[in-house]
Scaffold this motif. Structure first.
Motif, PDB file in Angstrom:
ATOM      1  N   GLY A 158       0.797  -1.224   0.000  1.00 57.21           N
ATOM      2  CA  GLY A 158       0.000   0.000   0.000  1.00 57.21           C
ATOM      3  C   GLY A 158       0.823   1.265   0.000  1.00 57.21           C
ATOM      4  N   ALA A 159       2.055   1.167   0.492  1.00 59.41           N
ATOM      5  CA  ALA A 159       2.833   2.390   0.710  1.00 59.41           C
ATOM      6  C   ALA A 159       3.127   3.110  -0.597  1.00 59.41           C
ATOM      7  CB  ALA A 159       4.125   2.051   1.439  1.00 59.41           C
ATOM      8  N   LEU A 160       3.770   2.390  -1.511  1.00 65.01           N
ATOM      9  CA  LEU A 160       4.183   3.047  -2.742  1.00 65.01           C
ATOM     10  C   LEU A 160       2.985   3.498  -3.565  1.00 65.01           C
ATOM     11  CD1 LEU A 160       6.575   3.877  -4.411  1.00 65.01           C
ATOM     12  CD2 LEU A 160       6.450   1.701  -5.591  1.00 65.01           C
ATOM     13  N   ILE A 161       2.014   2.588  -3.701  1.00 67.54           N
ATOM     14  CA  ILE A 161       0.855   2.924  -4.532  1.00 67.54           C
ATOM     15  C   ILE A 161       0.075   4.071  -3.884  1.00 67.54           C
ATOM     16  CG2 ILE A 161      -0.879   1.323  -3.613  1.00 67.54           C
ATOM     17  CD1 ILE A 161      -1.515   0.568  -6.462  1.00 67.54           C
ATOM     18  N   GLY A 162       0.084   4.106  -2.551  1.00 69.60           N
ATOM     19  CA  GLY A 162      -0.598   5.184  -1.849  1.00 69.60           C
ATOM     20  C   GLY A 162       0.060   6.530  -2.100  1.00 69.60           C
ATOM     21  N   TRP A 163       1.389   6.573  -1.974  1.00 73.18           N
ATOM     22  CA  TRP A 163       2.101   7.824  -2.239  1.00 73.18           C
ATOM     23  C   TRP A 163       1.830   8.297  -3.651  1.00 73.18           C
ATOM     24  CZ3 TRP A 163       4.174  10.572   1.481  1.00 73.18           C
ATOM     25  CH2 TRP A 163       4.700   9.948   2.616  1.00 73.18           C
ATOM     26  N   LYS A 164       1.890   7.342  -4.574  1.00 81.85           N
ATOM     27  CA  LYS A 164       1.709   7.737  -5.972  1.00 81.85           C
ATOM     28  C   LYS A 164       0.290   8.229  -6.218  1.00 81.85           C
ATOM     29  CE  LYS A 164       5.161   4.997  -8.293  1.00 81.85           C
ATOM     30  NZ  LYS A 164       5.331   3.833  -9.171  1.00 81.85           N
ATOM     31  N   ALA A 165      -0.680   7.549  -5.599  1.00 83.28           N
ATOM     32  CA  ALA A 165      -2.059   7.989  -5.795  1.00 83.28           C
ATOM     33  C   ALA A 165      -2.245   9.388  -5.225  1.00 83.28           C
ATOM     34  CB  ALA A 165      -3.015   7.013  -5.126  1.00 83.28           C
ATOM     35  N   PHE A 166      -1.572   9.645  -4.114  1.00 79.49           N
ATOM     36  CA  PHE A 166      -1.678  10.985  -3.527  1.00 79.49           C
ATOM     37  C   PHE A 166      -1.122  12.033  -4.490  1.00 79.49           C
ATOM     38  CE2 PHE A 166       0.506  14.122  -0.632  1.00 79.49           C
ATOM     39  CZ  PHE A 166      -0.595  14.925  -0.520  1.00 79.49           C
ATOM     40  N   ILE A 167       0.031  11.696  -5.079  1.00 77.61           N
ATOM     41  CA  ILE A 167       0.608  12.627  -6.047  1.00 77.61           C
ATOM     42  C   ILE A 167      -0.367  12.842  -7.203  1.00 77.61           C
ATOM     43  CG2 ILE A 167       2.507  12.983  -7.659  1.00 77.61           C
ATOM     44  CD1 ILE A 167       4.300  11.549  -5.711  1.00 77.61           C
ATOM     45  N   ALA A 168      -0.999  11.739  -7.623  1.00 80.10           N
ATOM     46  CA  ALA A 168      -1.972  11.855  -8.707  1.00 80.10           C
ATOM     47  C   ALA A 168      -3.109  12.777  -8.304  1.00 80.10           C
ATOM     48  CB  ALA A 168      -2.507  10.474  -9.066  1.00 80.10           C
ATOM     49  N   ALA A 169      -3.568  12.621  -7.058  1.00 80.59           N
ATOM     50  CA  ALA A 169      -4.677  13.462  -6.600  1.00 80.59           C
ATOM     51  C   ALA A 169      -4.272  14.932  -6.616  1.00 80.59           C
ATOM     52  CB  ALA A 169      -5.098  13.043  -5.195  1.00 80.59           C
ATOM     53  N   VAL A 170      -3.038  15.210  -6.224  1.00 78.38           N
ATOM     54  CA  VAL A 170      -2.598  16.609  -6.194  1.00 78.38           C
ATOM     55  C   VAL A 170      -2.464  17.159  -7.608  1.00 78.38           C
ATOM     56  CG1 VAL A 170      -0.719  18.131  -5.570  1.00 78.38           C
ATOM     57  CG2 VAL A 170      -1.454  16.395  -4.000  1.00 78.38           C
ATOM     58  N   VAL A 171      -1.941  16.332  -8.510  1.00 77.38           N
ATOM     59  CA  VAL A 171      -1.796  16.805  -9.878  1.00 77.38           C
ATOM     60  C   VAL A 171      -3.162  17.107 -10.467  1.00 77.38           C
ATOM     61  CG1 VAL A 171      -1.144  16.097 -12.193  1.00 77.38           C
ATOM     62  CG2 VAL A 171       0.416  15.743 -10.305  1.00 77.38           C
ATOM     63  N   GLY A 172      -4.161  16.279 -10.107  1.00 80.07           N
ATOM     64  CA  GLY A 172      -5.503  16.556 -10.593  1.00 80.07           C
ATOM     65  C   GLY A 172      -6.082  17.802  -9.952  1.00 80.07           C
ATOM     66  N   GLY A 173      -5.576  18.165  -8.796  1.00 83.55           N
ATOM     67  CA  GLY A 173      -6.155  19.289  -8.056  1.00 83.55           C
ATOM     68  C   GLY A 173      -6.836  18.742  -6.833  1.00 83.55           C
ATOM     69  N   ILE A 174      -6.115  18.689  -5.724  1.00 84.78           N
ATOM     70  CA  ILE A 174      -6.634  17.952  -4.578  1.00 84.78           C
ATOM     71  C   ILE A 174      -7.847  18.657  -4.001  1.00 84.78           C
ATOM     72  CG2 ILE A 174      -5.148  18.996  -2.829  1.00 84.78           C
ATOM     73  CD1 ILE A 174      -4.855  15.969  -1.828  1.00 84.78           C
ATOM     74  N   GLY A 175      -8.785  17.843  -3.523  1.00 85.56           N
ATOM     75  CA  GLY A 175     -10.025  18.398  -3.006  1.00 85.56           C
ATOM     76  C   GLY A 175     -11.129  18.350  -4.042  1.00 85.56           C
ATOM     77  N   ASP A 176     -10.780  18.002  -5.264  1.00 88.53           N
ATOM     78  CA  ASP A 176     -11.786  17.943  -6.321  1.00 88.53           C
ATOM     79  C   ASP A 176     -11.891  16.501  -6.816  1.00 88.53           C
ATOM     80  OD1 ASP A 176     -12.907  17.990  -9.020  1.00 88.53           O
ATOM     81  OD2 ASP A 176     -12.848  20.175  -8.789  1.00 88.53           O
ATOM     82  N   ILE A 177     -13.121  15.957  -6.790  1.00 88.14           N
ATOM     83  CA  ILE A 177     -13.312  14.563  -7.168  1.00 88.14           C
ATOM     84  C   ILE A 177     -12.849  14.307  -8.596  1.00 88.14           C
ATOM     85  CG2 ILE A 177     -15.057  12.788  -7.522  1.00 88.14           C
ATOM     86  CD1 ILE A 177     -15.369  13.233  -4.817  1.00 88.14           C
ATOM     87  N   ARG A 178     -13.205  15.229  -9.492  1.00 88.75           N
ATOM     88  CA  ARG A 178     -12.818  15.034 -10.897  1.00 88.75           C
ATOM     89  C   ARG A 178     -11.301  15.027 -11.025  1.00 88.75           C
ATOM     90  NH1 ARG A 178     -15.191  20.219 -13.204  1.00 88.75           N
ATOM     91  NH2 ARG A 178     -14.355  20.827 -11.187  1.00 88.75           N
TER      92      ARG A 178
END
Lengths: 337, 255, 304
Positions: free
Chosen positions: C231-251
Motif C-alpha cells: 500500500g505504501a508506494l501505490i498510496g504515495w503515488k495515488a496521492f501525487i496523482a490526486a494533487v496533480v488533478g487538483g486535490i479536493g476535487d473529485i474530478r
C-alpha cells in the motif's frame, strides 16, 4: 568562567568520547550509535529550518541526504580508492585526511544546488502542493541514482571504507567520529547564527504571515531559496558523513521512510526549536537502538509512542521554545552565539 | 517632480472591474484620504500601489520611477509602506523583532555575514537596532518592546503596526482603515498619532478610512470612489456636501 | 497500433487503482484539509481484509460458499470492514487532535504514523510471508486482433468509473454532499448552521476507506500476491496523482489517477522499466510547475 560551563562540559564530553573510541574503551557498536546520533541531529535541525522556522512542509529530506552521500562518496572514492570502474586512485590515499571535510562539503554544496529544485516551485505554491513536490523529488532522486549504472545503480555504491582505512593508516585515530562531531557542531552553529540574525528571522516572518513579510520589504523568494538551500546543503553533509560511517550506500536507504524519520524528529522536538531538534534526535536514536531487539515490532511501537505523544503534547517536546527559555537558569551557564 | 503619479490605473479580476481609470497625483507632504462604501475598491488601490497586484492598465510612477513589474518588497524599499485592514503583525515574535525585520531591505549584509558574524553583520544589526529603538521611543512603545503583539490590546497593536511601517523609512505611508475596531478613546489617540507622524516626519500619508471623524479632521484632500470609479474629490467640506457622495453612502432619496 | 490499444487498456486498469485510491485522499482532503497519509495503508488493509473474508469467512476455510457467492458477499463485507478501519483511525487518532486545535501538520504526522503502525503491525502479526489470493472468478479472455482483454480488467475499469459517478453524485447532488462541501469552506461556521460536523467527517472517512477497500479487493484479484508494503508506494503515488488533478476535487483525483496510470504504462512501453518512476514524476512535477494548483484546482484568492 561560569558563563561557559556548559560549553566546556560539552567540549570535554566530546573529547572523552573521542578518547574512549581511540583507546577501545567503548565498542564499535556504541561508537556507531554516537555517530548516528550526530547525523540525526544534523538531519533534524536542518529540516527544522524549512518545516519549523519557515512553516513549510517538506517531506523529502532524505533526497538531499542521498545526493550528498553519493557525491561525497564518489569524490573520495575516485580520488583515494581503488575502484572497478574509476580505476586507481588519482591522488595518494594519504591525502584523504586533509581532503575529507572538503569532500563532505562538496556533497553538501551539490545537494544545496539540488535544493533549488524544491525551492523554485515554493515561490508559487506552498503547503500541501509543496509537500507533494518534495515527495516527488525524493522518488526522482532515488530513481535517478538507481538508473546510474556507473555508480552501482540499485546495488549501491561502496569503497568508502578504503578511504577511511587510508586515513587511519596516516594517523590511527577515530576519524569518522571526529568528523561527525565537527559536522554536528558546525551545523548547529550555522543554524543558530542564521535563525538568530535579523536576516534569518525573515523566514519566521514568512512562516507567520507571508504577505506581511513581502510587503514589509522581506524578499520572500530569496529567503525561501536561502532556507531551502541551507537546509538541503546541511542534509547533504549529513549524507556524506552517513556514507563514510557506514562505508556503503544504497539508494533505498534514502527512501520515504528515511524522510519520515526526519519529519518525526522535527515534530517530536517541536517546530522552530533548535534545541528541541537536537534533543529529539538524541532521544530518537536511543529509542531506535533500545528497541532494536524487538525487530519489526519496533516500527509499531515507535509510531505508537509518537501518536500518543501527539495526543498529550501536540506541540512536541519543547514547542517552539528553546531549552534556554524553558529553563532560564541554563542561560547563566552557557554562551552560545 | 511629484512623489507619486497614478495615471488611469485600471484593475480587472476576470469580468469585474475593481478599479477603473483611477488618477492621483501627490506632490509630497500631503495628508489625503480615500473613502467609499464597502467593496468600492479602496484596498485594491492600495494593493496596486504597494505592488501586490499589477495594474491591468495605466501606470504608477513613484518618485519618477515606474513601479510596474516590481515586487512588493522592492516597492517598499523605494519608500512605500502600508498597514493592513485587519492587523497583520507577526504574532509569535516580539514587538522589537517585528520592527527589526521590517528593515530587511537595508540590513546591508549577506547570509554568509550572518554565519560568520562579520563586521558588516554587526554594523548592520547595530544600525537597525538603533533605528528600531528610536521608533519605539518615538511611538511610545518602548515598554512593550519584548512583548508578543498578541498580548497587547488592539489599539496598541495598531500602533505597533504603524511603527513597523514607519521603520521602513517610507516617503509614502498607506494606512488601510487604521481606526477599524478601535474604541472612541483609541480613535482620539490615533488621530493625534497620525497628525504627529505627519508633522514630525518628512512623509506623505494616504489613508483609507470609514470613520468620518478621522477623515474629516485629518485629511486635507479627500477622494471618494464607488464601484472602482472616482465619484468625487475635494476638501473635506466639499466632500461632505457633495450629493453624489451622499447618494453613494446613503442611497437615493426616493427609495 | 494494436500495441497502443493494448497499452491503453492496461493503462486504464492501472489508472483505475490510482483513481480509486486518489478519490479517498481527495475526499478526506476536501473536507478536512488533512493529507491522510495512512490512506495507502488502508488500501493495503482492505486487500488483506478481502483475503481474510474470502478465505477464512466465506471461502474454503469458513463457510465454504461457491465463488460467485464469495464475490457477492465479499465485496460489501470488505468495504464495510475497511470503512471501519478508516473510521477507527479518525475516532482515536485524528479527532482528539482536531478537538485540541493542534497544528494541522501534527495531524498529518499522526496520519503518517498510523500508516506505519498499520504496515508494520500487519507485518508483525501475519509475518513476512506473502499471501496468495484465491482465484474467485474464472478468467475469461476476449481477443480483438492482437488486443486481449480479460473480464477482470473490464470489471476494474467499470468499478472505477462507477465509483467516480457515485461519489460525484453524492458530493454534488445530495444533502450530505452539500454538508461536506460546506465543512471544507468553513469549519467554524458550520456547527452554528446546525450541521453535525463530526458525522459529516465520519461519513467522509466511510466513503474514502470503503472505496479503498474495494480497490484493495480488486487489486488482490488482479495481482493475487499480498504483502504488507504494497500500500505504501501505490498510496504515495495515488496521492501525487490526486494533487496533480487538483486535490479536493473529485474530478481531479479521477483524472489524475488515470493520467498517472497512462504515463507509467507508456513510459514502460518505450523505456526500460527502471525509468518508470523517474519519468513519471518528472512529468507530474512539470504539470505542477505550470499549473501549481493542479489540473482542476482553483487558486484560493488571498485577501488582504
Amino acid at each position: 568562567m561560569q558563563k561557559y560551563a556548559i560549553n566546556i562540559a560539552f567540549f570535554v564530553g566530546c573529547l572523552l568520547i573521542v578518547l574512549a573510541a581511540q583507546f577501545g574503551m567503548v565498542d564499535l557498536y556504541v561508537q556507531s550509535v554516537i555517530m548516528f546520533m550526530g547525523i540525526n541531529i544534523i538531519l533534524s535541525s536542518s529540516l527544522n529550518i524549512v518545516n519549523g522556522y519557515m512553516g513549510e512542509f517538506s517531506c523529502g529530506h532524505a533526497a538531499f541526504m542521498c545526493v550528498g552521500a553519493y557525491v561525497s562518496s564518489v569524490v573520495t572514492v575516485v580520488l583515494f580508492a581503488q575502484n572497478k570502474i574509476f580505476g586507481a586512485p588519482i591522488l595518494p590515499p594519504d591525502m584523504a585526511v586533509l581532503f575529507m571535510p572538503l569532500a563532505i562539503l562538496i556533497g553538501g554544496l551539490v545537494s544545496a544546488v539540488v535544493g533549488i529544485l524544491v525551492a523554485v516551485p515554493s515561490f508559487k505554491t506552498r503547503g500541501d502542493y509543496l509537500a507533494i513536490i518534495t515527495i516527488a523529488v525524493n522518488y526522482m532522486v532515488i530513481s535517478g541514482i538507481e538508473n546510474l549504472e556507473i555508480i552501482g545503480g540499485s546495488r549501491g555504491f561502496m569503497g568508502m571504507k578504503q578511504v577511511v582505512y587510508a586515513m587511519s593508516d596516516v594517523v590511527n585515530i577515530p576519524w569518522m567520529m571526529i568528523w561527525t562531531i565537527l559536522g554536528t557542531v558546525f551545523t548547529i552553529w550555522i543554524i543558530r547564527r542564521f535563525v538568530s540574525s535579523t536576516y534569518g528571522k525573515g523566514i519566521s516572518a514568512i512562516c507567520q504571515d507571508e504577505i506581511a513579510a513581502e510587503i514589509m520589504s522581506v524578499n520572500t523568494n530569496k529567503m525561501k531559496l536561502v532556507a531551502f538551500m541551507l537546509s538541503s546543503g546541511l542534509a547533504g553533509i549529513a549524507g556524506g558523513l552517513f556514507a563514510h560511517v557506514i562505508g556503503y550506500v544504497n539508494p533505498q536507504s534514502f527512501n520515504i521512510l528515511k524522510s519520515t524519520e526526519c519529519l518525526v524528529m522535527v515534530y517530536l522536538g517541536g517546530m522552530g526549536s533548535l534545541s528541541g531538534s537536537v534533543l529529539s534526535a538524541v532521544l530518537f536514536t536511543l529509542l531506535l537502538e533500545a528497541l532494536r531487539p524487538l525487530q519489526i515490532v519496533k516500527w509499531v511501537i515507535i509510531p505508537l509512542i509518537l501518536v500518543l505523544l501527539m495526543q498529550f503534547r501536540p506541540e512536541g517536546i519543547l514547542g517552539n521554545k528553546e531549552l534556554g527559555d524553558v529553563f532560564p537558569r541554563l542561560k547563566r551557564y552557557c554562551r552560545f552565539k | 517632480m511629484s512623489l507619486i503619479n497614478i495615471d488611469e490605473m485600471t484593475q480587472r479580476f476576470g469580468g469585474l472591474q475593481a478599479v477603473s481609470k483611477f488618477d492621483m497625483e501627490l506632490q509630497g507632504g500631503e495628508l489625503v484620504g480615500l473613502i467609499g462604501p464597502n467593496g468600492a475598491g479602496k484596498t485594491t488601490i492600495f494593493n496596486l500601489v504597494s505592488g501586490f497586484y499589477q495594474p491591468s492598465e495605466g501606470s504608477i510612477t513613484f518618485a519618477g520611477k515606474d513601479t510596474r513589474g516590481l515586487k512588493p518588497h522592492q516597492v517598499t524599499a523605494m519608500g512605500v509602506a502600508r498597514t493592513f485592514q485587519n492587523i497583520r503583525l507577526w504574532h509569535d515574535m516580539s514587538v522589537l523583532d517585528n520592527i527589526r525585520i521590517a528593515q530587511h531591505y537595508r540590513l546591508g549584509y549577506s547570509v554568509f555575514d550572518s554565519f560568520l558574524r562579520t563586521k558588516r553583520y554587526r554594523k548592520g544589526e547595530e544600525r537597525i537596532d538603533s533605528i528600531a529603538w528610536e521608533m519605539l521611543e518615538a511611538m511610545d512603545l518602548k515598554e512593550f518592546a519584548h512583548e508578543l503583539p498578541s498580548n497587547l490590546p488592539y489599539g496598541l497593536q495598531r500602533r505597533v503596526e504603524i511603527a513597523r511601517a514607519m521603520s521602513t523609512k517610507p516617503k509614502l505611508l498607506l494606512l488601510d482603515e487604521p481606526a477599524a475596531g478601535l474604541n472612541s478613546a483609541d480613535v482620539e489617540g490615533l488621530i493625534t498619532l497620525v497628525r504627529w507622524i505627519h508633522d514630525n516626519f518628512d512623509i506623505t500619508i494616504w489613508m483609507i478610512e470609514h470613520q468620518m471623524k478621522v477623515v474629516m479632521s485629518l485629511c486635507q484632500y479627500i477622494k471618494c470612489i464607488d464601484f472602482g470609479a472616482t465619484i468625487a474629490e475635494g476638501t473635506p467640506e466639499q466632500i461632505q456636501n457633495d450629493p453624489t457622495v451622499i447618494k453613494a453612502y446613503l442611497g437615493d432619496d426616493n427609495i | 497500433m494494436e500495441a497502443l490499444f493494448q497499452n491503453i487498456i492496461n493503462a486504464l486498469q492501472w489508472g483505475s487503482f490510482y483513481a480509486l485510491i486518489a478519490l479517498g485522499y481527495t475526499l478526506v482532503y476536501g473536507v478536512l484539509l488533512l493529507i491522510n497519509f495512512a490512506h495507502g495503508d488502508i488500501f493495503m488493509v482492505g486487500a488483506y481484509i478481502a483475503f481474510g473474508v474470502s478465505v477464512f469467512v466465506l471461502g474454503t476455510q469458513g463457510l465454504g460458499l461457491p465463488n460467485w457467492a464469495i464475490l457477492a458477499c465479499g465485496v460489501p463485507l470488505t468495504m464495510i470492514l475497511t470503512a471501519g478501519v478508516g473510521v477507527t483511525l479518525e475516532r482515536i487518532a485524528y479527532r482528539p487532535l482536531r478537538r485540541k486545535g493542534a497544528h494541522r501538520l501534527y495531524v498529518v504526522i499522526t496520519a503518517l504514523m498510523c500508516g506505519l503502525i498499520l504496515e508494520n503491525g500487519n507485518l508483525a502479526l501475519l509475518g513476512a510471508s506473502r499471501k496468495k489470493f484465491p482465484e474467485l472468478m474464472e478468467k475469461a479472455v476476449w481477443t480483438f486482433g492482437n488486443v486481449s482483454v480479460t473480464n477482470l480488467k473490464v470489471i476494474v475499469i467499470v468499478a472505477a468509473f462507477a465509483t467516480f459517478a457515485f461519489l460525484n453524485f453524492i458530493v454534488t447532488r445530495t444533502r450530505i454532499g452539500m454538508a461536506m462541501r460546506a465543512v471544507s469552506y468553513d469549519k467554524f461556521a458550520i456547527p452554528l448552521m446546525g450541521i453535525p460536523v463530526d458525522s459529516v467527517i465520519v461519513f467522509t472517512f466511510v466513503l474514502g476507506s470503503g472505496f479503498a477497500g474495494l480497490a484493495g479487493m480488486l487489486f488482490a484479484m488482479s495481482y493475487p500476491i499480498l504483502e504488507p508494503y504494497m500500500g505504501a508506494l501505490i498510496g504515495w503515488k495515488a496521492f501525487i496523482a490526486a494533487v496533480v488533478g487538483g486535490i479536493g476535487d473529485i474530478r481531479g483525483a479521477f483524472v489524475g489517477g488515470f493520467l498517472l496510470g497512462f504515463i507509467e504504462i507508456l513510459v514502460v512501453a518505450f523505456f526500460p522499466s527502471t525509468f518508470r518512476d523517474l519519468i513519471a514524476f518528472s512529468i507530474l512535477l512539470l504539470i505542477l510547475w505550470i499549473k501549481p494548483t493542479g489540473l482542476f484546482g482553483v487558486a484560493r484568492h488571498q485577501k488582504i
